[in-house]
Design an enzyme around this catalytic site. Sequence first.
Site, PDB file in Angstrom:
ATOM      1  N   LYS A 208      36.054  56.367  44.194  1.00  0.00           N
ATOM      2  CA  LYS A 208      34.661  56.818  44.305  1.00  0.00           C
ATOM      3  C   LYS A 208      34.583  58.097  45.139  1.00  0.00           C
ATOM      4  O   LYS A 208      33.986  59.083  44.736  1.00  0.00           O
ATOM      5  CB  LYS A 208      33.809  55.710  44.935  1.00  0.00           C
ATOM      6  CG  LYS A 208      32.312  55.964  44.846  1.00  0.00           C
ATOM      7  CD  LYS A 208      31.490  54.853  45.475  1.00  0.00           C
ATOM      8  CE  LYS A 208      31.388  53.646  44.573  1.00  0.00           C
ATOM      9  NZ  LYS A 208      30.508  52.596  45.119  1.00  0.00           N
ATOM     10  N   GLU A 214      45.452  55.316  49.883  1.00  0.00           N
ATOM     11  CA  GLU A 214      46.484  54.849  48.952  1.00  0.00           C
ATOM     12  C   GLU A 214      46.419  55.614  47.627  1.00  0.00           C
ATOM     13  O   GLU A 214      47.439  56.087  47.103  1.00  0.00           O
ATOM     14  CB  GLU A 214      46.319  53.345  48.663  1.00  0.00           C
ATOM     15  CG  GLU A 214      46.572  52.442  49.852  1.00  0.00           C
ATOM     16  CD  GLU A 214      45.315  52.132  50.647  1.00  0.00           C
ATOM     17  OE1 GLU A 214      45.336  51.150  51.409  1.00  0.00           O
ATOM     18  OE2 GLU A 214      44.316  52.881  50.541  1.00  0.00           O
ATOM     19  N   GLY A 268      32.760  47.917  44.560  1.00  0.00           N
ATOM     20  CA  GLY A 268      34.113  48.108  44.027  1.00  0.00           C
ATOM     21  C   GLY A 268      34.658  46.903  43.286  1.00  0.00           C
ATOM     22  O   GLY A 268      35.191  47.007  42.187  1.00  0.00           O
ATOM     23  N   ARG A 269      34.501  45.715  43.874  1.00  0.00           N
ATOM     24  CA  ARG A 269      35.103  44.521  43.264  1.00  0.00           C
ATOM     25  C   ARG A 269      34.319  44.008  42.065  1.00  0.00           C
ATOM     26  O   ARG A 269      34.700  43.020  41.453  1.00  0.00           O
ATOM     27  CB  ARG A 269      35.293  43.427  44.312  1.00  0.00           C
ATOM     28  CG  ARG A 269      34.052  43.037  45.086  1.00  0.00           C
ATOM     29  CD  ARG A 269      34.438  42.274  46.355  1.00  0.00           C
ATOM     30  NE  ARG A 269      33.305  41.997  47.220  1.00  0.00           N
ATOM     31  CZ  ARG A 269      32.804  42.847  48.107  1.00  0.00           C
ATOM     32  NH1 ARG A 269      33.301  44.069  48.211  1.00  0.00           N
ATOM     33  NH2 ARG A 269      31.802  42.505  48.877  1.00  0.00           N
ATOM     34  N   GLU A 354      36.510  38.697  49.785  1.00  0.00           N
ATOM     35  CA  GLU A 354      35.958  39.922  50.357  1.00  0.00           C
ATOM     36  C   GLU A 354      34.430  39.827  50.405  1.00  0.00           C
ATOM     37  O   GLU A 354      33.802  40.390  51.289  1.00  0.00           O
ATOM     38  CB  GLU A 354      36.395  41.145  49.524  1.00  0.00           C
ATOM     39  CG  GLU A 354      36.135  42.474  50.231  1.00  0.00           C
ATOM     40  CD  GLU A 354      36.865  43.646  49.584  1.00  0.00           C
ATOM     41  OE1 GLU A 354      38.053  43.839  49.886  1.00  0.00           O
ATOM     42  OE2 GLU A 354      36.243  44.358  48.782  1.00  0.00           O
ATOM     43  N   HIS A 385      54.848  22.374  38.288  1.00  0.00           N
ATOM     44  CA  HIS A 385      56.230  22.260  38.791  1.00  0.00           C
ATOM     45  C   HIS A 385      56.380  22.980  40.127  1.00  0.00           C
ATOM     46  O   HIS A 385      57.495  23.235  40.571  1.00  0.00           O
ATOM     47  CB  HIS A 385      57.201  22.847  37.764  1.00  0.00           C
ATOM     48  CG  HIS A 385      57.226  22.073  36.482  1.00  0.00           C
ATOM     49  ND1 HIS A 385      58.170  21.107  36.208  1.00  0.00           N
ATOM     50  CD2 HIS A 385      56.404  22.117  35.410  1.00  0.00           C
ATOM     51  CE1 HIS A 385      57.926  20.584  35.013  1.00  0.00           C
ATOM     52  NE2 HIS A 385      56.857  21.180  34.512  1.00  0.00           N
ATOM     53  N   LYS A 512      42.198  49.972  58.488  1.00  0.00           N
ATOM     54  CA  LYS A 512      42.361  51.338  57.949  1.00  0.00           C
ATOM     55  C   LYS A 512      42.211  52.371  59.057  1.00  0.00           C
ATOM     56  O   LYS A 512      42.980  53.329  59.157  1.00  0.00           O
ATOM     57  CB  LYS A 512      41.280  51.620  56.894  1.00  0.00           C
ATOM     58  CG  LYS A 512      41.470  50.970  55.546  1.00  0.00           C
ATOM     59  CD  LYS A 512      40.353  51.468  54.651  1.00  0.00           C
ATOM     60  CE  LYS A 512      40.366  50.843  53.278  1.00  0.00           C
ATOM     61  NZ  LYS A 512      39.239  51.319  52.473  1.00  0.00           N
TER      62      LYS A 512
END
Length: 522
Positions: A208, A214, A268-269, A354, A385, A512
């Site tokens: 954005k 990152e 964002g999510r 979040e 399993h 951050k």
Amino acid sequence: MALPNINPTKTEAWKKLSDHFKDNKDINIKNLFKEANRKEAFSVQLNDLNVDFSKNRITKETLSLLVDLAKEVGLKQAVEAQFSGEIINATEGRAVLHTALRSTSEEPVFIDGKDIKPKIQTTLRKIRSFSNKVISGKWKGYTGKSITDVVNIGIGGSDLGPDMVVESLKFYKNHLNTHFVSNIDGDHVSEIIKNLNPETTLFVIVSKTFTTQETITNAETIKNWFLKSATIFDIPKHFVAVSTNLEAVDSFGIDKSNVFPMWNWVGGRFSLWSAVGLSISLSVGFDNYRALLDGAEKMDIHFRNEDFDKNIPVILALISVWYNNFYKAETEAVLPYSQYLSKLPSYLQQAIMESNGKGVDRNGDKIDYETGTIVWGSTGTNMQHAFMQLVHQGTKLIPSDFIGYKESLYGLTDHHKKLMANYNAQMDALAFGKTKEEVHLELKFSGDEDKINQLLPFKVFEGNRPSNAILFDKLTPQSLGKLIALYEHKIFTQGILWNIYSYDQFGVELGKELAKKLLKQQ
């Protein structure tokens, strides 16, 4: 204030639920099934989706009291506030309108006095046109070759959503190979680019602000790799952006016409429904992407209009609150019986944890009751399993969602019959267990009579472990859209019930900031 602001534990409904819990906490699912038609009474059908919540420690009274709680905290008013574009993300001063991104209705939604629907439609047309050019081979790289590979560069919501959907819809994908770079770990980007041809690769940078550490670090590394064989004039043919920062995008070398918009009323999510979903459209084609949106819209309409006692996201949210706040169950397992959905638990971890991992209420006061659940999971039958031993016989109560499909995509019916037999058997085993008497008989008939006393305690299953069966006809783009939207609305409902703001994520920031300070000191 757009949202009601009510401490759930101070409501009349909560008091009644607390009394009801004291009287019914030792209720047994097996006994509840003595009632006629329990399964029918505790199931909801929505087109190709059936949700069976009968294997829970709830009665009709429990559900009725939980619905009263939803009414008392003003859920209906809150749902309308979200859908109509009120600023429900109050801490950031934003509306929350991922629902508008998939809406096909003519009903306008206003932000600052302007209808946002035309902008959404324009962006969808741009996504369609661009996807068609790349998929058809008309879009050429700097040496005149068509695109073979697409790399999505983003993190968090700009990565987890598209990555999960592309993996989930792999059956529907076209000839393009889609890759995702997210982690700032240099080994991640190195592994992705080592087998790519710069002449035939398209990079989609999703950020954005175009400042996310990152994403921009990875984008710069990829750009430097690309420029070893190409020139800066070739960048517009191979790099596009989903961003609001046109200046930064321009200085990177991306053509303004290859920038897709992002809006601050999309968290964002919850952004895979926006231009962040460009890599989905490239991978499966725009028509399938549109079908994904249409499925989500069907769930939106159901959530907005259906009575709470027949409303799938509301019911699942209420049941989750029942276990989290009354039984003190800390985690929930999400267990898809489809290998395609292997990335769904990771995606839901961000979406749920979040959003609702908050310790202060909408007044800014410290909360003295439980909020956000911890979500984890894996695909069936792999997880049978692995960790299911703990779910069946451990000391923790872990409510579980089992997601299944009546039909497989490749039509290997023998495989699918076995898969679905396991799907149903796991829920039955969790709910009904195996008594001492049943184990005794089993050992007797197997010739282990001399070991009965020794083995008996280890082979008993208490049962009474809750689950929901979320069953679709088939895994399609539309049914996947429905499933994702179901969980989005469950998140929203729980946020309202817990009196928290689900749409900010300040908890992401401190680490951050400290990382930036430490970087400067190095």
